[in-house]
Design a protein around this motif. Structure first.
Motif, PDB file in Angstrom:
ATOM      1  N   CYS A  54       3.912   1.098   1.898  1.00  0.00           N
ATOM      2  CA  CYS A  54       3.773  -0.360   1.987  1.00  0.00           C
ATOM      3  C   CYS A  54       2.728  -0.754   3.035  1.00  0.00           C
ATOM      4  O   CYS A  54       2.732  -0.229   4.163  1.00  0.00           O
ATOM      5  N   THR A  55       1.851  -1.671   2.662  1.00  0.00           N
ATOM      6  CA  THR A  55       0.837  -2.175   3.604  1.00  0.00           C
ATOM      7  C   THR A  55       0.902  -3.678   3.786  1.00  0.00           C
ATOM      8  O   THR A  55       0.343  -4.216   4.746  1.00  0.00           O
ATOM      9  N   ALA A  56       1.584  -4.395   2.865  1.00  0.00           N
ATOM     10  CA  ALA A  56       1.619  -5.858   2.953  1.00  0.00           C
ATOM     11  C   ALA A  56       2.696  -6.413   2.037  1.00  0.00           C
ATOM     12  O   ALA A  56       3.275  -5.689   1.214  1.00  0.00           O
ATOM     13  N   LEU A  57       2.962  -7.705   2.180  1.00  0.00           N
ATOM     14  CA  LEU A  57       3.837  -8.434   1.264  1.00  0.00           C
ATOM     15  C   LEU A  57       2.976  -9.361   0.418  1.00  0.00           C
ATOM     16  O   LEU A  57       1.944  -9.856   0.880  1.00  0.00           O
ATOM     17  N   SER A  58       3.399  -9.602  -0.800  1.00  0.00           N
ATOM     18  CA  SER A  58       2.587 -10.402  -1.718  1.00  0.00           C
ATOM     19  C   SER A  58       2.517 -11.869  -1.331  1.00  0.00           C
ATOM     20  O   SER A  58       1.582 -12.575  -1.718  1.00  0.00           O
ATOM     21  N   ASP A  59       3.487 -12.369  -0.579  1.00  0.00           N
ATOM     22  CA  ASP A  59       3.522 -13.773  -0.201  1.00  0.00           C
ATOM     23  C   ASP A  59       4.536 -13.947   0.916  1.00  0.00           C
ATOM     24  O   ASP A  59       5.187 -12.978   1.330  1.00  0.00           O
ATOM     25  N   PRO A 117       6.800  -6.077  -1.770  1.00  0.00           N
ATOM     26  CA  PRO A 117       6.040  -5.109  -0.977  1.00  0.00           C
ATOM     27  C   PRO A 117       4.901  -4.529  -1.825  1.00  0.00           C
ATOM     28  O   PRO A 117       5.103  -4.169  -2.987  1.00  0.00           O
ATOM     29  N   LEU A 118       3.709  -4.427  -1.225  1.00  0.00           N
ATOM     30  CA  LEU A 118       2.522  -3.946  -1.939  1.00  0.00           C
ATOM     31  C   LEU A 118       1.969  -2.679  -1.292  1.00  0.00           C
ATOM     32  O   LEU A 118       2.116  -2.479  -0.081  1.00  0.00           O
ATOM     33  N   ASP A 119       1.296  -1.861  -2.109  1.00  0.00           N
ATOM     34  CA  ASP A 119       0.604  -0.695  -1.550  1.00  0.00           C
ATOM     35  C   ASP A 119      -0.820  -1.078  -1.175  1.00  0.00           C
ATOM     36  O   ASP A 119      -1.227  -2.250  -1.279  1.00  0.00           O
ATOM     37  N   ALA A 120      -1.617  -0.106  -0.733  1.00  0.00           N
ATOM     38  CA  ALA A 120      -2.979  -0.391  -0.251  1.00  0.00           C
ATOM     39  C   ALA A 120      -3.881  -0.936  -1.341  1.00  0.00           C
ATOM     40  O   ALA A 120      -4.863  -1.652  -1.057  1.00  0.00           O
ATOM     41  N   ALA A 121      -3.568  -0.640  -2.597  1.00  0.00           N
ATOM     42  CA  ALA A 121      -4.382  -1.138  -3.711  1.00  0.00           C
ATOM     43  C   ALA A 121      -3.924  -2.512  -4.193  1.00  0.00           C
ATOM     44  O   ALA A 121      -4.528  -3.077  -5.113  1.00  0.00           O
TER      45      ALA A 121
END
Length: 372
Positions: free
Chosen positions: A170-175, A152-156
């Protein structure tokens, strides 16, 4: 008389095999001529792989190094039966791995489940059945996904810290996780959704150390994370509302998002242990668990056993640490009578300290009552 003894664990006090042995010892002391068949059970929580290992003599049990909910080294296992592997999430995420003052679902992680799943896939499994239950986590499987290569990734674009609370950012997954097309199955009898009043945070969070304020924070964080999970190509629509999504602190949601499915834990164990075949050849069945309550009536081990016994006209006795289910409700699922260790000892503390003694004594008492 032929008696089937098939309890679940008494959470936090005694394992299912030890509970069965203790009861049987008491019964045999009173009625040594009776035949007792011991068949410990699980609905997906602690003891899941041990129960299945006894039922699948051809399966291989592989030791796998992994980590606990706080990242400390522990050993887990994969039970490999042909192209099907069985994994117990509690070996990496279990509440029993933490001391009382370490329980904090805002920071505990399901990361340790990842190495177990990956080891199963590396061993050649085409289907990985994950027993869910007894977890210390409330991160909707975010740790598991990170271990599978989808952090899980943040906006940056930075990876988030472990734990459920951090998922608010959390805004996205890395893969996209890659499991070599292996199918995942969540074995659980928890039908809770992920979010809301009946969701993972509200219902089970307090049992894992969450305060009232924590529950609101965690539910909000999982609301954000569920929207991120919906971006996975394998994720079904309406993920957060699906039955079982809230199992094991939301691990059910992660498994569903990866294209997996939810299956009844006791239904699976009932089939693999051939419980129904045993029920056809006994005069009495004795089952049990730590707390026989409303949740027990909704598909846990006791309900699965009692339903099967009822269908065959076999009386079913429940033993539990405490009994909170009403007699009428218990009778509706096939329970003939229920006995409580708390009532037997007259003390909660003694019931927690001496469950084996209590089960042996109840075994003697029930032998006198039932064996003719």
């Amino acid at each position: 008389m032929r008696v089937l003894v098939c309890p679940d664990k008494f959470a936090g006090t005694i394992s299912a095999p030890d509970a069965a042995e203790a009861f049987a010892a008491g019964w045999r002391a009173e009625k040594p001529g009776d035949e007792l068949v011991l068949l410990p059970l699980s609905d997906g929580g602690p003891g899941f792989t041990a129960v299945l290992a006894a039922a699948l003599p051809g399966a291989k049990r592989l030791a796998v190094p992994t980590t606990d909910p706080l990242g400390r080294a522990v050993e887990g296992h994969v039970l490999l039966d042909g192209e099907v592997a069985y994994v117990e999430s509690a070996e990496a995420c279990g509440l029993h791995l933490l001391a009382g003052d370490e329980r904090d679902p805002a920071h505990t992680t399901s990361f340790g489940l990842g190495p177990l799943v990956l080891a199963a896939v590396e061993a050649g499994a085409r289907e990985v059945v994950i027993g869910l239950g007894g977890s210390a986590t409330n991160d909707a499987g975010a740790g598991l996904l990170a271990a599978l290569g989808a952090a899980p990734l943040d906006a940056a674009g930075y990876a988030l810290p472990y734990g459920g609370a951090a998922l608010a950012a959390c805004t996205a997954l890395s893969d996209t996780p890659r499991l070599r097309e292996a199918r995942l199955v969540a074995a659980t009898d928890v039908d809770s959704p992920l979010l809301g009043l009946h969701g993972a945070s509200a219902v089970y969070g307090p049992q894992k150390g969450a305060s009232r304020e924590d529950v609101f924070v965690l539910d909000g964080a999982l609301t954000r994370f569920s929207a991120v999970l919906q971006t996975l190509p394998t994720c079904p629509e309406g993920l957060a509302d699906l039955p079982g999504a809230g199992a094991a602190g939301g691990l059910g949601a992660a498994i569903l998002a990866l294209g997996g499915r939810v299956e009844s834990g006791i239904g699976l164990v009932r089939r693999l242990t051939r419980l129904d075949d045993e029920l056809e050849n006994v005069s009495l069945v004795v089952t049990g668990e730590g707390s026989f309550d409303e949740q027990s009536l909704r598909g846990k081990v006791v309900a699965g056993v009692a339903n099967g016994a009822r269908d065959l006209g076999v009386p079913c006795v429940v033993l539990a640490g405490r009994v909170d289910a009403g007699r009428r409700e218990a009778a509706s699922i096939g329970v003939t009578e229920a006995h409580s260790l708390v009532e037997h000892f007259g003390s909660v503390a003694t019931a927690l300290e001496r469950p084996g003694d209590g089960l042996r004594e109840l075994g003697q008492r029930l032998a006198r009552q039932w064996s003719r």
